[in-house]
Scaffold this motif. Sequence first.
Motif, mmCIF file in Angstrom:
data_model
loop_
_atom_site.group_PDB
_atom_site.id
_atom_site.type_symbol
_atom_site.label_atom_id
_atom_site.label_comp_id
_atom_site.label_asym_id
_atom_site.label_seq_id
_atom_site.Cartn_x
_atom_site.Cartn_y
_atom_site.Cartn_z
ATOM 1 N N PRO A 21 -27.103 29.369 -24.595
ATOM 2 C CA PRO A 21 -26.562 28.111 -24.063
ATOM 3 C C PRO A 21 -26.159 27.156 -25.186
ATOM 4 O O PRO A 21 -26.690 27.210 -26.300
ATOM 5 C CB PRO A 21 -27.730 27.532 -23.262
ATOM 6 C CG PRO A 21 -28.666 28.662 -23.036
ATOM 7 C CD PRO A 21 -28.517 29.560 -24.218
ATOM 8 N N ARG A 22 -25.259 26.271 -24.865
ATOM 9 C CA ARG A 22 -24.795 25.287 -25.845
ATOM 10 C C ARG A 22 -25.943 24.446 -26.400
ATOM 11 O O ARG A 22 -25.965 24.113 -27.574
ATOM 12 C CB ARG A 22 -23.741 24.375 -25.210
ATOM 13 C CG ARG A 22 -22.405 25.049 -24.921
ATOM 14 C CD ARG A 22 -21.561 24.182 -23.993
ATOM 15 N NE ARG A 22 -20.225 24.708 -23.767
ATOM 16 C CZ ARG A 22 -19.950 25.686 -22.908
ATOM 17 N NH1 ARG A 22 -20.937 26.260 -22.212
ATOM 18 N NH2 ARG A 22 -18.703 26.118 -22.751
ATOM 19 N N THR B 216 -19.474 21.836 -28.322
ATOM 20 C CA THR B 216 -18.413 21.991 -27.318
ATOM 21 C C THR B 216 -17.030 21.954 -27.965
ATOM 22 O O THR B 216 -16.143 22.743 -27.616
ATOM 23 C CB THR B 216 -18.526 20.888 -26.258
ATOM 24 O OG1 THR B 216 -19.781 21.023 -25.585
ATOM 25 C CG2 THR B 216 -17.399 20.979 -25.245
ATOM 26 N N THR C 250 -16.735 33.574 -24.221
ATOM 27 C CA THR C 250 -16.660 33.275 -22.797
ATOM 28 C C THR C 250 -18.002 32.768 -22.306
ATOM 29 O O THR C 250 -19.037 32.993 -22.935
ATOM 30 C CB THR C 250 -16.251 34.526 -21.990
ATOM 31 O OG1 THR C 250 -16.015 34.167 -20.627
ATOM 32 C CG2 THR C 250 -17.343 35.587 -22.032
ATOM 33 N N ASP C 251 -17.966 32.040 -21.194
ATOM 34 C CA ASP C 251 -19.192 31.604 -20.534
ATOM 35 C C ASP C 251 -19.749 32.748 -19.699
ATOM 36 O O ASP C 251 -18.995 33.517 -19.098
ATOM 37 C CB ASP C 251 -18.904 30.417 -19.610
ATOM 38 C CG ASP C 251 -18.693 29.127 -20.387
ATOM 39 O OD1 ASP C 251 -19.675 28.610 -20.920
ATOM 40 O OD2 ASP C 251 -17.536 28.665 -20.457
ATOM 41 N N SER D 87 -24.553 27.891 -18.496
ATOM 42 C CA SER D 87 -23.618 28.994 -18.708
ATOM 43 C C SER D 87 -23.711 29.427 -20.164
ATOM 44 O O SER D 87 -23.046 28.842 -21.033
ATOM 45 C CB SER D 87 -22.184 28.567 -18.365
ATOM 46 O OG SER D 87 -22.083 28.210 -17.007
ATOM 47 N N LEU E 50 -23.169 31.149 -23.662
ATOM 48 C CA LEU E 50 -21.952 31.605 -24.315
ATOM 49 C C LEU E 50 -22.174 32.980 -24.926
ATOM 50 O O LEU E 50 -23.225 33.268 -25.492
ATOM 51 C CB LEU E 50 -21.547 30.620 -25.415
ATOM 52 C CG LEU E 50 -21.161 29.224 -24.941
ATOM 53 C CD1 LEU E 50 -21.098 28.255 -26.113
ATOM 54 C CD2 LEU E 50 -19.836 29.252 -24.191
#
Length: 396
Positions: A30-31, A46, A59-60, A78, A80
């Motif tokens: 995750p971010r 981001t 992609t997520d 989501s 990555l």
Amino acid sequence: MSKRPDRPLPIGTPAGVEVLTKILTQGPIPRVKIARRTGLSQAAVTKAVAPLIDAGFVTDQPGATEGRAELGIGRPVSPLTVVANSVSVIGLKVTPTDLIGVTTDFKAGIRTVRHQQLTERTPAAVIDRLAELAHELIATLDDQAGPLIGIGVAVSGDVDAQHGVVRDSPFMGWRDVPVAALLGERLQVPVVVSNDVRALTVAEHWFGVGVDADSFAVVTIGSGVGCGLYINGEVVSGAHGVSGELGHLPLAPGDLVCTCGRRGCVETVASSDAILARVRETTGQPDLDLSGAIQLAHEGDAHAREAFDRAGEVIGSALAAMVNLVGPELVVIAGEGVADYDLYEDRMRQAFAEHAFGAAGEATLMLRSHTFDDWARGAAATVIRSYVRGEPPLHR
């Protein structure tokens, strides 16, 4: 099949390199975790990720929830992940008797494997065969594969990776061979040339046991004894391109001459060739092969056991010297020589314990079997690393 991606990797800052590296080596992620592990803000993460997603490299991966998912509490996450087929890579491993080639995806997952026997070791003959093998592998890249970004070549010995030159490879009998220039001219594809053990270490750092390690070493035992080091966030290359030459520490009897021309190297006792030579000499069986020597040792033959014990003693001492100098938390013991690891493990661990200083001896020794396909994958991993970092010859 295009030789380079239609759209170059869209990274313009060091932060972007760091973010993609985290996604590539630790994804799906995750971010928020990328931000924690890099020290960047989520906004910066981001910003770095957006062009990579737009270009199809990242992609997520939907479906996860952060919080008490069983109670319906929390927010969707989501993670990555890298799009594996966004690029393709070729890795080639050179040995005195064989060439091994693989195609991989962006995550260094092996897709295709090809082996060829070598009948000549001259640079010209080997470059010809490498070019043929590369063309054969390129032909396997179908519409599902990403564009080819480069070819990695792994060779034993002293390699100037910056210029793609094999300065000295005793096993191949090469000196000052400009492999990258010769092969690149034939293929018109960027070529990255590396010492084979260092390439294997890069693969373990980015895609293997070293992903979560602060420091580790890869020690390979076979026809030679090699060592790759990952210390302070980087695979060690050395100021002159030489580092981790465990096999050439002068810890063996001085009357033994190494393939490098020097005396008393670890390899003169601990390599599989040295062990076989010792067993042949002491048993009076000059036609014995390595499998026969291993069998004799397993059957309890005193001469064969002595050869393996002697190898274990020197390897253990060399490992202790290495951990005393650089202090890795993990030592991965790999290579074709680990097939007979049980024959020298006890003596090796004993010698290691005797000579490791203080807390350095707490390093974990891990056995990890490798095939020559893994060595070729290591060559591919060096290309992936250069591509992500924008290092020559893979400038973004």
